[in-house]
Design an enzyme around this catalytic site. Sequence first.
Site, PDB file in Angstrom:
ATOM      1  CB  CYS A 177      -0.898   0.082   1.313  1.00 17.01           C
ATOM      2  SG  CYS A 177      -0.174   0.004   2.670  1.00 17.01           S
ATOM      3  CB  CYS A 222       4.497  -0.415   1.635  1.00 18.75           C
ATOM      4  SG  CYS A 222       3.225  -1.501   2.448  1.00 18.75           S
ATOM      5  CG  ASP A 267      11.485  26.263 -34.886  1.00 16.10           C
ATOM      6  OD1 ASP A 267      11.856  27.317 -35.384  1.00 16.10           O
ATOM      7  OD2 ASP A 267      11.960  25.132 -35.722  1.00 16.10           O
ATOM      8  CG  ASP A 317      13.170  21.042 -36.184  1.00 16.22           C
ATOM      9  OD1 ASP A 317      13.416  22.066 -35.734  1.00 16.22           O
ATOM     10  OD2 ASP A 317      13.401  20.356 -37.243  1.00 16.22           O
ATOM     11  CG  ASP A 348      13.966  25.316 -32.233  1.00 18.47           C
ATOM     12  OD1 ASP A 348      13.495  26.469 -32.503  1.00 18.47           O
ATOM     13  OD2 ASP A 348      13.791  24.426 -33.083  1.00 18.47           O
TER      14      ASP A 348
END
Length: 740
Positions: A17, A20, A423, A627, A631
Amino acid sequence: MNTIPADIQLQIEGMTCASCVSRVEKALLKVQGVSTASVNLATEKATVTAAPPVALADLLAAVEKAGYTAHEAVAEPPAQAGQAAASRVPGWWPVAVSAALTLPLVLPMALSLVGIEAMLGPWWQLALATPVQFWLGARFYIAGWKALRARAGNMDLLVALGTSAAFGLSVYLMWQHAGHDGMPHLYFEASAAVITLVLLGKWLEQRAKRQTADAIRALNALRPTTATVRRHGTDQELPIEAVQVGDLVFVRPGERVSVDGEVVEGASHLDESLITGESRPVAKHVGDRVTGGAINAEGALLVKTLAIGAETTLARVIRMVESAQAAKAPIQRVVDRVSAVFVPVVLGIALVTFVGWMLAGGGLEQSLINAVAVLVIACPCALGLATPTAIMAGTGVAARRGILIKDAEALEVAHAVTTIAFDKTGTLTEGKPALVAIEPAAGVDAAEVLRLAAGLQRSSSHPLALAVLARAQADAVAVPPSKAAQALPGRGLEAEIEGRQLQLGSTRLLHEAGLQAGALQARADALEADGRTLSWLLAIEGDGTASLLGLLAFGDTLKPSAAPAVKRLHALGVKTVLLTGDNRGSARAVAEALGITDVRAEVLPADKAAVVQSLRANGEVVAMVGDGINDAPALAAAQVGIAMSTGTDVAMETAGITLMRGDPLLVPDALDVSRRTYAKIRQGLFWAFAYNVLGIPLAALGWLSPVIAGAAMAFSSVSVVTNALMLRRWRGSSVGEEQS
């Protein structure tokens, strides 16, 4: 000497649980040298960040002292894992045996409701309940005792105390009425039924948790174990570990590609769906990159190995998914704080219930049964499972659709995104521009402009550079060598060619050199109005003055899915911004075609990050999509960075989410899966708390029997995990809004 902290993964056994989880984390954090420890109940793994002097044995000892067992997590090859699973005894056998022993105890109670008396004698009841209590239920005593030794509480302790109280009360009543006529109602069926229901719930829960890890298993199944390597003209099948970078690997039709590499011979189509989410086969020819794990279709391929082992795309994908599934979302920290005090509070409520009923004249029997019901219904299993199972299901289904979510925090934050900054080149456009116009200045030849521009660009891999070099090759232009080439960030580049210092770059570069377009201005305006990207070729004289040699214009095409992606983002209530270093005319043309009204053009890389920060300062939750290397600052500045895998490694390392194919429609899909996952987390936590908030008072008031309390507790865990598994039905933008 400074030491760099390293991540260590441990497999933890015995957790049941949320309490724990909290206890294991605290135990690990007490080990000197450990800086962070995160435990995931759904995967039963702990991720520990520790300085190298920390020994694995110290970590294992700390977990053992907390009442659990641990070992270093080691990934098994798929084949071995499958064999191990097949050889084990079925996991449902304790449930089946417990149910078989419990049914004769519970069935007479059901029959008595219709007037049929079939109650077993007390000794028969004792004989059936004892193996359930002390053999099949031994796990609760063992784990509960370990928790007590660690001065803590967990679900097992609650079950052990509750069922022992019901069992002990029944034995006491048997002893009290031994030799007397008539026997009062015994509660052996309550203790046995609770244990059976808890075992059933844990088994169903384990099954459901295994299904949340299906994505990892599917990706691991793609890992090849052998490869056909061509060495010295001979093909030989070798273990994948023996393949080296530079080896030529032969891939037959129907086989799985075993390495990341480049096609040097042959042509075919590859099924990359489980890696990129692309459902259609992708054509591959000489010079194209291929990814290990993809399935070859009709043609034979000879592939030059570029990456092996941990450096392959598939290995990186698996690491990212595992990392996201092992991570802890910020909302989970609140749950951890609650669960840390949950069990002691429940024990206190059970004690108050017992004392309250005794003082109210309920008698020992009624008081104890109501206290037992409180202990049983309050198990915090569902609290610990609500967040990690939803995250595992969400990140898993996203990975299968080509969306890699690096960590749980990115997944949680993405649901709240209000603005997306895009971009332009390579993100919304194909990123493969062509040189469409060369405009020389007065007294300069167009061929000379192309020749010098190609010389400047010969060592660059930028898309515009490739377009210039492709045009020079097509026109059979002899490209001159260059010296001392260097980039001018956000502006262009410069180099020395044939003793002249030359620069090629944006309109910003032209203005910074103190030049005007002059006679080329009208042509430049017309090209910009058509959405062309402009580059100016300048000569820098010895005295620092500059002269204009010519203008180059590039055309790029929009990705087919760019407009639908922007439209879908607007439908989701997300604002869009175009953020590009390109000229205003080109940026405006793209924005108008896509329906983007907020355009920021001619922006330097550092200024992109500043724009993102300004949007955040205005109260927006910002995601940046890009990409390129330029960026990376903006991706880091945004609350959520989204990188295209078709771009640079720097962009992907900086971003929290990576799109495995350059499809803009994956951007709204990423937000959509984040929203759905976060909704499942909230639903799971709501129901987990609701079961306890409603159930505990009902049990304390005597309105719930221990059997019904046990069923409700088991159902709470199963329902939370099953609700999270509904995420597996998500299919992205190809399926409408009818998904749950």
